[in-house]
Scaffold this active site. Structure first.
Site, PDB file in Angstrom:
ATOM      1  N   THR A   1       7.457  11.790   7.561  1.00 36.85           N
ATOM      2  CA  THR A   1       8.760  11.101   7.653  1.00 36.85           C
ATOM      3  C   THR A   1       8.741  10.143   8.834  1.00 36.85           C
ATOM      4  O   THR A   1       9.608  10.181   9.700  1.00 36.85           O
ATOM      5  CB  THR A   1       9.880  12.137   7.811  1.00 36.85           C
ATOM      6  OG1 THR A   1       9.567  13.011   8.924  1.00 36.85           O
ATOM      7  CG2 THR A   1      10.008  13.003   6.559  1.00 36.85           C
TER       8      THR A   1
ATOM      9  N   ASP B   1      -1.609   6.056  -1.505  1.00 36.38           N
ATOM     10  CA  ASP B   1      -1.086   5.961  -0.139  1.00 36.38           C
ATOM     11  C   ASP B   1       0.025   4.924  -0.062  1.00 36.38           C
ATOM     12  O   ASP B   1       0.073   4.107   0.857  1.00 36.38           O
ATOM     13  CB  ASP B   1      -2.204   5.622   0.856  1.00 36.38           C
ATOM     14  CG  ASP B   1      -1.724   5.590   2.298  1.00 36.38           C
ATOM     15  OD1 ASP B   1      -0.769   6.318   2.629  1.00 36.38           O
ATOM     16  OD2 ASP B   1      -2.277   4.812   3.096  1.00 36.38           O
TER      17      ASP B   1
ATOM     18  N   LYS C   1       6.370   0.475  -0.557  1.00 36.60           N
ATOM     19  CA  LYS C   1       4.980   0.126  -0.287  1.00 36.60           C
ATOM     20  C   LYS C   1       4.174  -0.009  -1.575  1.00 36.60           C
ATOM     21  O   LYS C   1       3.153  -0.699  -1.621  1.00 36.60           O
ATOM     22  CB  LYS C   1       4.375   1.191   0.625  1.00 36.60           C
ATOM     23  CG  LYS C   1       2.994   0.874   1.185  1.00 36.60           C
ATOM     24  CD  LYS C   1       2.571   1.997   2.125  1.00 36.60           C
ATOM     25  CE  LYS C   1       1.122   1.846   2.562  1.00 36.60           C
ATOM     26  NZ  LYS C   1       0.698   2.980   3.411  1.00 36.60           N
TER      27      LYS C   1
ATOM     28  N   ASN D   1       4.478  -4.244   5.413  1.00 32.96           N
ATOM     29  CA  ASN D   1       3.767  -3.444   6.410  1.00 32.96           C
ATOM     30  C   ASN D   1       4.740  -2.700   7.322  1.00 32.96           C
ATOM     31  O   ASN D   1       4.804  -2.948   8.515  1.00 32.96           O
ATOM     32  CB  ASN D   1       2.822  -4.311   7.242  1.00 32.96           C
ATOM     33  CG  ASN D   1       1.911  -3.458   8.115  1.00 32.96           C
ATOM     34  OD1 ASN D   1       1.605  -2.325   7.782  1.00 32.96           O
ATOM     35  ND2 ASN D   1       1.482  -4.007   9.233  1.00 32.96           N
TER      36      ASN D   1
END
Length: 551
Positions: free
Chosen positions: A236, A298, A325, A385
């Site tokens: 987190t 990921d 992401k 990012n």
């Protein structure tokens, strides 16, 4: 337990200038334009200000009025906070209080990391301030309260151990009188969690793990009779938003671990790569949505949930928006976490689309080829990012700094998972980049339709700065090459820029002081990805810059 030591008290500020702010100050962030008391200019995390003294017609007159060193070369990734004429700045090595008008230091308190701490001690987000205290995490898993007047430590709580793979980079928030914080370490065989604390005493009130234990709701998405859940990931490491009317905190969780799905039997692995709607008083999960079931890429779900009230199909909806992401821009109902829309923000090849009925991504053959042991090129490596997007409630547009870079990986030889040890289960390599390649964009997009109003390419280096939208028709952001820029919100055209001397990895804020509008931003190259692309081209070094219109 480590201690913070007050290095120097250079200026004594009278109590009337630094009185303890209240919960109302946090709720009204953005309405009192002289203060910036929460991340992203308000609990809704919209990174929007109605201020328009600085606007598209006069931004060329914007000049620096002061700058000061932050004594740090590891990276500046956090935004400042402002309260009653004092600016509070944090990084991995220091906490500062500065005079907001002059930049003069009021106090500076060092971060004293535990002996043996390794890794780049970065800090994301912003200082959390409440009732006369500044709250922050340190890289070595401490949550610390400092006195806002003096910088002296009020309390210090250690919440995890580095030997178990934990570290901390994200900012806490205060919601309904509870201080809420997270952790990091999703590639080090950790089990993620969020903690609730009493901000006055530092007493822990509750802990919510993001990976359910056997028998708990969601445990059916982990292998039966296995200890995979103990090493499941779900960090987190960013920060949350808060809806005071619903009394819900929205917090994103990170990737499943390992990326190799075989030890997890290819199951969904809740509550990884998800958003959790949490009741701040108890830590109870009210609802959730999983962006990427069985995350092998990921791609996380830790980016902030931006809250907005918008029209959907002709009726008002209370929504949360995330630039994930995984490359999709999501719109969810923030009362029940149901999916409303999901559109590509960047090039995506791991999924063709998101099914609005099931809420699940429709996978391409990339997953099957990866599962079978083939090296695959996954688009994107990240949609952004780990920096905030912005939302203009007047135009209904989201503004983002995106990445157009793939991830190349394959399953590695099996090995035992060991607490505290890297354990992604894959081997990866960085894609080749040629001079002139477009590696990212500044983008304006409608979150409901997915239509992009404009898209401005970033060549040679991607972007790692957050976005700030203003009522003056401007978008403030930055580049890894060091330019702090103001874009025309209508066209994306660069109207103004200033070279800060190092990379922009943080998000700007704007505020008023004595009737004058200011814009401030931290500069300093830092973070794994920014360093990977820019370390040989841009110097390190931390500073904070403040700008205003030339008289």
């Amino acid at each position: 337990m480590k201690r913070f030591h007050l290095l120097a008290l250079l200026l004594v500020v009278c109590a009337t200038s630094m009185v303890a702010q209240t919960a109302d100050d946090l709720l009204n962030d953005g309405k009192n334009t002289g203060n910036v008391t929460t991340q992203s200019m308000g609990y809704a995390r919209q990174s929007y200000s109605s201020l328009k003294q600085i606007n598209a017609s006069n931004v060329k007159r914007l000049v620096p009025v002061w700058s000061t060193s932050l004594w740090n070369d590891v990276g500046e990734l956090a935004a400042p906070a402002i309260y009653n004429g004092v600016m509070y700045v944090i990084n991995g090595r220091w906490t500062f209080a500065l005079d907001a008008q002059t930049g003069r230091q009021i106090w500076r308190t060092p971060v004293a990391l535990e002996t043996g701490t390794v890794g780049a001690a970065i800090t994301r987000g912003a200082p959390a301030i409440y009732n006369g205290k500044l709250f922050r995490v340190t890289y070595d898993n401490h949550l610390v309260a400092l006195d806002m007047k003096t910088g002296a430590e009020v309390w210090n709580q250690k919440f995890a151990d580095k030997k178990d793979g934990y570290y901390a980079t994200g900012a806490p928030i205060v919601a309904n009188g509870v201080l809420i914080s997270g952790m990091a370490g999703g590639e080090r065989t950790t089990r993620g969690f969020i903690d609730g604390w009493d901000p006055e005493t530092g007493k822990k009130l509750w802990r919510r793990y993001t990976i359910p234990a056997p028998g708990e709701p969601g445990s059916e998405t982990w292998p039966k009779g296995s200890d995979a859940w103990m090493y499941g990931g779900g960090p987190t490491w960013r920060s949350g938003s808060y809806d005071p009317q619903l009394d819900l905190v929205y917090w994103g969780t990170g990737n499943a671990e390992p990326y190799d799905p075989h030890p997890r039997e290819g199951l969904d692995s809740l509550f990884t790569s998800s958003v959790l709607a949490i009741r701040p008083k108890t830590g109870e999960i009210a609802c959730y949505y999983q962006f990427t079931p069985n995350d092998v890429y990921d791609v996380d779900g830790t980016d902030e949930m931006l809250l907005a009230d918008i029209q959907v199909a002709g009726r008002p909806r209370k929504v949360m928006i995330q630039a994930n992401k995984n490359g999709f821009l999501y719109v969810l109902d923030r009362a029940n976490c149901s999916l409303i829309a999901a559109h590509p923000l960047v090039k995506i090849n791991w999924a063709s689309h998101v099914d609005l009925q099931t809420g699940r991504p429709v996978l391409t053959d990339v997953y099957k080829r990866f599962f079978a042991g083939e090296e695959v090129e996954i688009w994107p490596s990240r949609g952004t990012n780990a920096v905030p997007i912005a939302f203009d409630p007047n135009t209904g547009l989201v503004y983002a700094s995106t990445w157009d870079v793939p991830r190349i990986q394959k399953i590695a030889s099996p090995k035992a998972q060991v607490l505290g040890a890297d354990s992604t289960g894959v081997t990866a390599r960085v894609p080749d980049v040629k001079p002139g390649d477009v590696l990212g964009h500044f983008v304006a997009i409608n979150p409901i339709t997915g239509l992009k109003k404009w898209e401005m390419p970033l060549t040679d280096l991607p972007g790692s700065a957050g976005m700030l939208a203003t009522g003056g028709g401007l978008i403030f952001t930055g580049k890894l090459t060091g330019e702090f820029v103001a874009l025309d919100a209508a066209t994306g055209k660069t109207l103004w820029q200033f070279q800060t001397g190092s990379s922009l990895n943080a998000t700007a804020i704007t505020y008023t002081h004595n009737g004058r509008q200011y814009v401030s931003v931290a500069s300093g190259r830092g973070g794994v990805l920014a360093n990977r692309y820019a370390a040989e081209k841009v110097p390190a070094g931390g500073s904070v810059w403040t700008f205003a219109l030339m008289p």
